[in-house]
Write an enzyme that holds these catalytic residues in place. Structure first.
Site, PDB file in Angstrom:
ATOM      1  N   GLN A  47      -3.271 -12.624   5.841  1.00 36.17           N
ATOM      2  CA  GLN A  47      -3.243 -12.850   4.184  1.00 36.17           C
ATOM      3  C   GLN A  47      -1.734 -12.773   3.907  1.00 36.17           C
ATOM      4  OE1 GLN A  47      -5.605 -11.228   5.669  1.00 36.17           O
ATOM      5  NE2 GLN A  47      -7.536 -11.436   4.367  1.00 36.17           N
ATOM      6  N   ARG A  79     -10.727 -15.965  -1.840  1.00 33.13           N
ATOM      7  CA  ARG A  79     -10.705 -14.396  -1.314  1.00 33.13           C
ATOM      8  C   ARG A  79     -10.144 -13.637  -2.275  1.00 33.13           C
ATOM      9  NH1 ARG A  79      -6.265 -14.155  -0.759  1.00 33.13           N
ATOM     10  NH2 ARG A  79      -6.423 -11.836  -0.416  1.00 33.13           N
ATOM     11  N   GLY A  80      -9.904 -12.409  -1.858  1.00 32.08           N
ATOM     12  CA  GLY A  80      -9.288 -11.435  -2.957  1.00 32.08           C
ATOM     13  C   GLY A  80     -10.501 -11.080  -3.872  1.00 32.08           C
ATOM     14  N   ALA A  81     -10.600  -9.713  -4.055  1.00 33.22           N
ATOM     15  CA  ALA A  81     -11.760  -8.934  -4.734  1.00 33.22           C
ATOM     16  C   ALA A  81     -11.932  -9.668  -6.131  1.00 33.22           C
ATOM     17  CB  ALA A  81     -11.792  -7.576  -4.817  1.00 33.22           C
ATOM     18  N   ASP A  94     -10.134  -3.156  -3.114  1.00 36.72           N
ATOM     19  CA  ASP A  94     -11.262  -4.048  -3.444  1.00 36.72           C
ATOM     20  C   ASP A  94     -12.432  -3.402  -3.860  1.00 36.72           C
ATOM     21  OD1 ASP A  94      -9.608  -4.965  -0.602  1.00 36.72           O
ATOM     22  OD2 ASP A  94     -10.986  -6.762  -1.487  1.00 36.72           O
ATOM     23  N   ASN A 109      -9.659  -0.978   1.127  1.00 40.31           N
ATOM     24  CA  ASN A 109      -8.871  -2.065   0.736  1.00 40.31           C
ATOM     25  C   ASN A 109      -8.684  -2.701   2.284  1.00 40.31           C
ATOM     26  OD1 ASN A 109      -6.997  -3.616  -0.917  1.00 40.31           O
ATOM     27  ND2 ASN A 109      -5.153  -2.880   0.553  1.00 40.31           N
ATOM     28  N   LYS A 110      -7.916  -3.706   2.300  1.00 45.35           N
ATOM     29  CA  LYS A 110      -7.826  -4.482   3.611  1.00 45.35           C
ATOM     30  C   LYS A 110      -7.559  -3.524   4.629  1.00 45.35           C
ATOM     31  CE  LYS A 110      -8.613  -8.075   4.217  1.00 45.35           C
ATOM     32  NZ  LYS A 110      -9.860  -8.302   4.403  1.00 45.35           N
TER      33      LYS A 110
HETATM   34  O1  MRU Z   1     -10.759 -10.107   3.010  1.00 43.01           O
HETATM   35  P1  MRU Z   1      -9.782 -10.387   1.736  1.00 43.01           P
HETATM   36  O2  MRU Z   1      -8.692 -11.243   2.037  1.00 43.01           O
HETATM   37  O3  MRU Z   1     -10.911 -10.791   0.418  1.00 43.01           O
HETATM   38  O4  MRU Z   1      -9.197  -8.991   1.008  1.00 43.01           O
HETATM   39  C1  MRU Z   1      -9.018  -8.661  -0.181  1.00 43.01           C
HETATM   40  C2  MRU Z   1      -7.674  -8.433  -0.092  1.00 43.01           C
HETATM   41  O5  MRU Z   1      -6.775  -9.401  -0.262  1.00 43.01           O
HETATM   42  C3  MRU Z   1      -6.957  -7.055  -0.223  1.00 43.01           C
HETATM   43  O6  MRU Z   1      -7.922  -6.230   0.418  1.00 43.01           O
HETATM   44  C4  MRU Z   1      -6.347  -6.770  -1.452  1.00 43.01           C
HETATM   45  O7  MRU Z   1      -5.737  -5.605  -1.440  1.00 43.01           O
HETATM   46  C5  MRU Z   1      -7.483  -6.437  -2.708  1.00 43.01           C
HETATM   47  S1  MRU Z   1      -7.822  -7.952  -3.534  1.00 43.01           S
HETATM   48  C6  MRU Z   1      -6.677  -8.384  -4.991  1.00 43.01           C
END
Ligand code: MRU
Length: 353
Positions: free
Chosen positions: A197, A57-59, A237, A247-248
């Site tokens: 997270q 996970r993480g964009a 993201d 973003n999250k």
């Molecule tokens: O749903 P996720 O865990 O894939 O979400 C992404 C993230 O971790 C965050 O939104 C983050 O700020 C961007 S990815 C570096």
């Protein structure tokens, strides 16, 4: 990132192509922080599932994994008569696996250019894409550390470390770079319900010995109002042409409160997260995830020391689980990118070139 696996120190990215076994491998983020486990995807279909289930996970890491997944499909179907139909279907499945992060489409389109060239070229291109992301993380660290000063209290949300960016991290990278320069500060880590997270952030900060405290998401306003937060750095993201960021979930709340108390609020991201084709945040598809993520919590059993899930609500309780929100550009102090710390006006100029 440096990890201890089976007692030995290894240097691993979040996701990679194992050329001997011909499979995508990744660090299973659903097992952390309790266990470091390598997850192997022997078909592109397994790779789609790894993204959907958030093993990765993480964009930016999602983008790199999608790139590997498409390269894998190209290898799987190259000799088949319906090659193009099958790789197109793989492209679509990967694209839909997590809809909010634009990095995913970036990774797919990068590899798509080689789908008529050769299976080996597709792998090479996926590796290049992943490598470029991790190098951008390193640059973000160098750029962003100028914001960090001795004794600051810095708040971050979700997880933006090496696991989220193939290596090095985005919003966490300036913290690491600064800490390694000898600057001493303290980080508040939002727990980030429902997927927690914050556990990954805490785990990564611990690897570097960075002083931090985990808080429930709802505690951040209280900390800001008591003058205990000097700076907020988090990831993105998808960043749209006008500077809005997806973003999250919970980022928007933070931004509004930070703005109220004039606390600097920055988003850090690599180039793959900027989406010049989407004008404003209202156009972004916000992923809605299974409500089970709200009423079940994963943790370590105190008796068996194994990971278990427990229900925290009755099963038929109505829940709503949007994974992201959009923060309007006017609430951001700036953007930490590999090209410098940019204003929203800079974004269009830098990324249209
Ligand atoms: O749903 P996720 O865990 O894939 O979400 C992404 C993230 O971790 C965050 O939104 C983050 O700020 C961007 S990815 C570096």
């Amino acid at each position: 990132m440096k990890l201890i696996v089976n007692g030995e120190e290894v240097d691993l990215p979040a996701v990679w192509w194992n050329s001997e076994q011909k499979m995508v491998q990744l660090i299973d983020q659903t097992k952390l922080p309790f266990q470091i486990a390598i997850h192997s995807c022997s078909t592109y279909h397994h790779t789609v599932n790894a993204i959907k289930s958030m093993k990765i996970r993480g964009a930016p890491s999602i983008g790199a994994t999608a790139a590997y997944g498409l390269a894998q499909a190209i290898n799987e179907f190259w000799d088949e008569p319906e090659y193009l139909t099958k790789v197109s279907s793989a492209y679509d499945q990967l694209l839909l696996s997590r809809p909010t992060a634009v990095d995913l489409k970036r990774g797919l389109d990068h590899v798509k250019k080689s789908w008529a060239v050769s299976p080996d070229e597709a792998i090479v291109q996926a590796q290049k894409f992943a490598h470029n992301i991790s190098m951008q993380g390193k640059k973000i660290g160098e750029v962003g550390k100028s914001l960090i000063r001795e004794n600051m209290n810095i708040l971050t949300h979700c997880h933006t470390g090496a696991l989220a960016l193939v290596d090095h991290g985005s919003a966490i990278a300036p913290l690491i770079a600064s800490w390694e320069d000898g600057v001493r500060f303290h980080v508040y880590v939002d727990e980030t319900r429902p997927r927690m997270q914050g556990r990954l952030t805490s785990w990564e900060l611990t690897q570097y010995g960075i002083d931090h405290t985990v808080i429930c998401d709802s505690a951040s306003g209280h900390l800001m109002s008591s003058g205990k937060v000097d700076l907020i750095i988090l990831g993105a993201d998808r960043v749209t042409k006008n500077g809005d960021i997806a973003n999250k979930i919970g980022t928007h709340n933070l931004a509004v409160i930070a703005n109220h108390y004039s606390i600097p609020f920055y988003s850090a991201f690599p180039d793959t997260t900027f989406d010049i084709n989407t004008l404003t945040g209202t156009e972004i598809t916000i992923e809605e995830r299974n409500t089970q993520e709200i009423y079940e919590i994963r943790g370590l059993s105190k008796t068996t020391r194994t990971q278990i899930s427990v229900s925290v609500y009755q099963e038929n309780t109505h829940c709503y689980n949007p994974a992201f929100d959009v923060t309007p550009a006017e609430l951001l102090s700036g953007y930490i990118t590999p090209h410098g710390i940019l204003s929203k006006e800079d974004l269009g100029r830098v990324y249209s070139n």
